[in-house]
Design an enzyme around this catalytic site. Structure first.
Site, PDB file in Angstrom:
ATOM      1  CG  ASP A 135      -8.000   4.418   1.305  1.00  0.00           C
ATOM      2  OD1 ASP A 135      -8.437   4.688   0.173  1.00  0.00           O
ATOM      3  OD2 ASP A 135      -6.893   3.900   1.499  1.00  0.00           O
ATOM      4  CE  LYS A 184      -1.029  -0.507   6.937  1.00  0.00           C
ATOM      5  NZ  LYS A 184      -2.295   0.254   7.105  1.00  0.00           N
ATOM      6  N   GLY A 205       0.822  -1.196   0.000  1.00  0.00           N
ATOM      7  CA  GLY A 205       0.000   0.000   0.000  1.00  0.00           C
ATOM      8  C   GLY A 205       0.856   1.246   0.000  1.00  0.00           C
ATOM      9  CB  SER A 206      -0.105   4.814   0.265  1.00  0.00           C
ATOM     10  OG  SER A 206      -1.070   4.734  -0.742  1.00  0.00           O
ATOM     11  CG  PHE A 207       0.961   5.300   4.395  1.00  0.00           C
ATOM     12  CD1 PHE A 207       1.687   6.324   3.811  1.00  0.00           C
ATOM     13  CD2 PHE A 207      -0.387   5.495   4.637  1.00  0.00           C
ATOM     14  CE1 PHE A 207       1.086   7.524   3.491  1.00  0.00           C
ATOM     15  CE2 PHE A 207      -0.997   6.683   4.318  1.00  0.00           C
ATOM     16  CZ  PHE A 207      -0.265   7.712   3.730  1.00  0.00           C
ATOM     17  N   GLY A 208       3.134   1.080   3.353  1.00  0.00           N
ATOM     18  CA  GLY A 208       3.832  -0.098   3.831  1.00  0.00           C
ATOM     19  C   GLY A 208       3.440  -1.352   3.087  1.00  0.00           C
ATOM     20  CB  VAL A 246       0.116  -6.665   4.147  1.00  0.00           C
ATOM     21  CG1 VAL A 246      -0.571  -7.649   5.110  1.00  0.00           C
ATOM     22  CG2 VAL A 246      -0.441  -5.261   4.358  1.00  0.00           C
TER      23      VAL A 246
END
Length: 898
Positions: free
Chosen positions: A705, A596, A574-577, A579
């Site tokens: 989101d 995550k 994703g945008s921030f990390g 999984v």
């Protein structure tokens, strides 16, 4: 024939062309009327004393006023036709010069802090069709000359500080369809018998289909004039006033009435049997009054009834068994009356119910075994009655239960083991009964449980020490004299030890020591093994997280669990990390989890972690991804490391099922097996999660989101909403964002799913989530992403579906939904019982039309046009019940499909 001679050129024609050229060279700003509009807008801006979001900063000479934020002009005359400045946090007053916008058709100033009176000049807007000042601080009286706005269709002044009476002149608005003036200080100036006499003037408004007068100071009797209204009338809000008298029997004349709300008044008398004539009635709220007598058996005629609230009255007699005919009933509230008799088996086996409240009555007998039929039941409250017997084991089949209240009855026996299936319970109260036996160990594993009350029963033995039992403030065990142990904060007596303690082991060693050296050595070895084991047990670390005790996982343990965060374990980015899938040791057992890992080098990742932690510690719901623990540490390089650990969802994300990778072996099977009913169930799961976030948290939460990749599916294909990295809290239920929240937080959501008003700098709101949910619905049932290449310019997924309704729905729907029917796959199309025939193409088509209409309504461009999630849950229930043939025969009712 020779060539035609050149045409003669008239001097008048020459002058006409010169004049056209001269007119064409004049700037738009000085065309007749345009300058009036520009000055009127500037006058409006001059009365605005506060504009924290700088919405009006574009209102200057650098661009044409038709390009100003919130302003829309007609193409032909370049005159202002729409002024929409909702959710802008504006303060000040409404300028009288607004009356000069003579072409204005829509005026929307909702959710601001505008004050002072409504200017009388509003009456000059003869073309005005829609006007809303919802949720402002407007004072004074409603201007009588609004009656001059003869084209008015919608008039909304709800949630302001208006006073005085509603002018009878509004009865001249023959085109008026909706009048909303609730939550003000309107009193009618007498506050007595004839306060609602103005309603008689609205009889002439033959198009009127809804009016709201709730939460004011209206007194007087329930107006009999309502019974003479046009049969178009579908919605009446009169709750939270000071009305008295009885409901007139002629109420049955309003044959198209769908909602009646008169709760919290002083109404009395019998409930009219005429209600049975209202065949289209969906919701009836008449609680909090002084009605007496029996509940009319004619309620059984209301086959479309979804919500029935008769609570807090003086009703007597038994619960009519005829209610079992209301096969679409979802909420039944009969609490705080004087009802007697037993609980009818037919009523408690209404499979559509998701909320049943029979508390504070005089009901007798047992809870019928048929309660196990209520697979959708979320809330059950039968507290403060005279019910007896054991808890039926069938209650364990109500797996969606979140709140169970059996307090203050005469139940006895042990709690059945089948209740271990109610793992979604959030609130359990079985106090003041005669339950006995041990406290079931399975309650320790109820991760969503936030409140447990077992006080004043006859439980015995040791109180558990895990799960909710670690939080003294969350449990109540007093009045059980045979209980012992538990955490120290409970202050219970110590349990008599029956085990082989460390002290006893030492004493045995001392006694045996003189006997034999060999035996001593053996015992010492055993002793040291025991000490090693005991030390290990006592050194297991845990910490308090999200209100519960969780094991603390280190960076090392997560590194090992994910095989060094290997690409083979990567399941999403994703945008921030990223999984990862992993196996960790929790509660002395291995558990498959999703980890995550935040990419802290990415801008906003740290804030995302904080936002997600803040949101997740406040929420517990069966349709939200369950967080197990978190890790905030450093890695082997000394860099900061943050991660969240969730339950692993074996079926991945909804994105993978809607758009499977063609290279995957099971791609075809995925697209085929995600049938109509499964998609509808997942949609309802997501809606339930939103309903909880928006209406049942201590502070409303906006997810911000919502999209298919953030909807995860467990082994039973139940949907769970995850990824709260962009979530925002709202101050209160009016959905106004907190003043300390910045409007410059970046894009609130993902492209294609984010609400259009967010792009204009508007604050987050529950309406934004509704837009995302609407797009999600359209994607689920058309199989098309909102970001597909075909959607460019003005063509969006919303417009694409809207244009195809309803003649071309078979062309825009996901083709697999029809293929299943054509191939005769009864169980794939609808999981029918043996008594139900497979869905026909016509039935599937009608179902899809209804679902797509919900998606279109939720994804409307203007936030005010989007419904609330509570209304959507009701509609989805109706669609599902209709699809399964529950309570509706011979196809869909037109009113439901609409």
């Amino acid at each position: 024939m020779g060539p035609l001679p050149p045409p003669s050129f008239s001097p008048f024609l020459f002058m006409f062309f010169v004049l056209l050229l001269l007119v064409g060279s004049v700037p738009d700003s000085v065309h007749y009327g345009n300058e009036t509009d520009r000055l009127a807008l500037l006058a409006f801006k001059a009365e605005i004393t506060g504009d924290p979001l700088r919405v009006l900063s574009s209102w200057n000479g650098s661009v044409h006023f038709c390009q100003w934020v919130g302003v829309t002009c007609g193409r032909r005359h370049q005159r202002v036709t729409r002024l929409i400045l909702s959710y802008a946090k504006l303060t000040g007053s409404i300028s009288p010069h607004i009356g000069n916008l003579s072409f204005l058709m829509i005026l929307s100033l909702k959710n601001n802090s505008l004050s002072h009176d409504i200017p009388q000049q509003i009456g000059n807007l003869r073309r005005l069709k829609f006007m809303t000042l919802y949720n402002n601080l407007v004072t004074g009286e409603i201007p009588a000359n609004l009656s001059r706005c003869s084209n008015l269709v919608d008039l909304e002044f709800t949630a302001n500080r208006l006073t005085g009476k509603i002018p009878t002149e509004l009865g001249r608005l023959s085109k008026l369809k909706r009048l909303y003036v609730g939550k003000n200080n309107l009193t009618g100036g007498t506050g007595e018998a004839d306060d609602l006499s103005f309603l008689s003037s609205l009889i002439n408004a033959t198009e009127l289909n809804a009016f709201e007068l709730s939460s004011n100071g209206f007194g007087g009797v329930f107006p009999e004039a309502i019974t003479n209204f046009s049969i178009r009338l579908s919605t009446i809000y009169l709750g939270d006033n000071n009305l008295y008298g009885s409901i007139p029997r002629g109420i049955g004349n309003l044959v198209n009435l769908q909602l009646l709300e008169t709760q919290n008044n002083h109404l009395t008398g019998n409930i009219p049997a005429d209600f049975g004539k209202l065949q289209d009635l969906h919701q009836l709220f008449i609680g909090g009054n002084r009605f007496y007598g029996d509940i009319p058996s004619s309620f059984g005629n209301l086959s479309l009834l979804l919500t029935l609230d008769l609570s807090e009255n003086n009703l007597q007699g038994s619960i009519p068994s005829s209610l079992s005919k209301c096969q679409m009933l979802m909420e039944l509230t009969l609490a705080k009356n004087s009802l007697s008799g037993t609980i009818p088996k037919g009523v408690i086996s209404l499979s559509s119910l998701f909320s049943l409240d029979l508390s504070h009555n005089n009901l007798t007998g047992v809870i019928p075994l048929e309660i196990g039929v209520l697979k959708n039941l979320v809330t059950l409250n039968v507290s403060e009655n005279l019910l007896v017997g054991n808890i039926p084991s069938s209650l364990g089949s109500c797996v969606k239960l979140a709140s169970l209240n059996l307090k203050g009855n005469k139940f006895w026996g042990v709690l059945p083991s089948t209740l271990s299936q109610l793992r979604g319970l959030e609130d359990l109260d079985i106090s003041i009964n005669d339950f006995s036996g041990k406290i079931p160990d399975y309650l320790e594993g109820f991760h969503f449980l936030q409140k447990l009350n077992i006080s004043f029963n006859d439980f015995d033995g040791e109180v558990p020490k895990q799960g909710i039992f670690t939080i003294a403030a969350a449990i109540s065990v007093e009045g059980n004299k045979k209980l012992c142990g538990g955490i120290p904060d409970l202050k219970l007596r110590n349990c008599q030890s029956k085990g082989f303690t460390r002290k006893k082991f030492t004493q045995v060693v001392k006694l045996v020591l003189p006997s034999s050296f060999g035996l001593v050595c053996l015992l010492l070895m055993i002793y040291f093994v025991y000490l090693r084991w005991f030390k290990k047990k006592t050194e297991v670390r845990s910490f308090s997280f999200f209100g519960h005790s969780f094991p603390m996982l280190s960076y090392r343990s997560l590194l090992k669990a994910t095989n060094g965060f290997s690409s083979a374990n990567l399941i999403g980015m994703g945008s921030f990390g990223s999984v990862y899938k992993g196996i960790v040791d929790l509660d002395q057992s291995e558990k498959l989890v999703a980890v995550k890992v935040l990419n802290l080098q990415s801008g906003g990742a740290a804030k995302s972690f904080i936002a997600e932690c803040k949101a997740l510690r406040s929420i517990r719901h069966r349709n939200l991804v369950h967080v197990l623990t978190a890790c905030s540490s450093v890695d082997y390089k000394g860099d900061e490391f943050k991660a969240l650990v969730y339950d692993f969802m074996v079926n991945g994300s909804l994105e993978e099922w809607l758009h499977p990778n063609e290279k995957e072996d099971d791609a075809h099977n995925k697209s085929q097996s995600l049938n109509l009913l499964k998609r509808l169930n997942i949609a309802f799961d997501v809606a339930s999660a939103l309903f909880y976030l928006h209406h049942h948290c201590s502070e409303p939460i906006v997810h911000c989101d919502l999209k298919p990749s953030n909807v995860l599916l467990d082994d039973e294909m139940v949907g769970h909403v995850g990824d709260f990295g962009l979530a925002r809290f709202l101050v209160d239920a009016t959905c106004i964002a907190s003043a300390n929240q910045s409007s410059s937080i970046g894009l609130r959501g993902s492209s294609g799913y984010a609400a259009p008003e967010y792009g204009m700098g508007n604050e987050v709101s529950t309406s934004g989530d509704m837009y995302s949910f609407g797009i999600l619905l359209l994607e689920m049932f058309t199989g098309k992403r909102p970001t597909d290449a075909m959607f460019e310019g003005s063509l969006t997924l919303h417009n694409f579906v809207k244009m195809a309704m309803a003649e071309q729905v078979t062309n825009i729907a996901d083709p697999t939904l029809f293929q299943q029917v054509v191939m005769g796959e009864k169980s794939s199309s609808i999981n029918s019982s043996q008594n139900q025939s497979p869905a026909s193409i016509h039935e599937v088509r009608e179902c899809l039309i209804s679902i797509l209409k919900v998606g279109i309504a939720c994804s409307e461009e203007l936030p005010r046009d989007r419904p609330d999630i509570e209304e959507i849950i009701t509609q989805l229930h109706v669609i599902k019940n209709t699809l399964l043939g529950v309570g509706v025969h011979g196809g869909m009712r037109a009113s439901i499909a609409a």
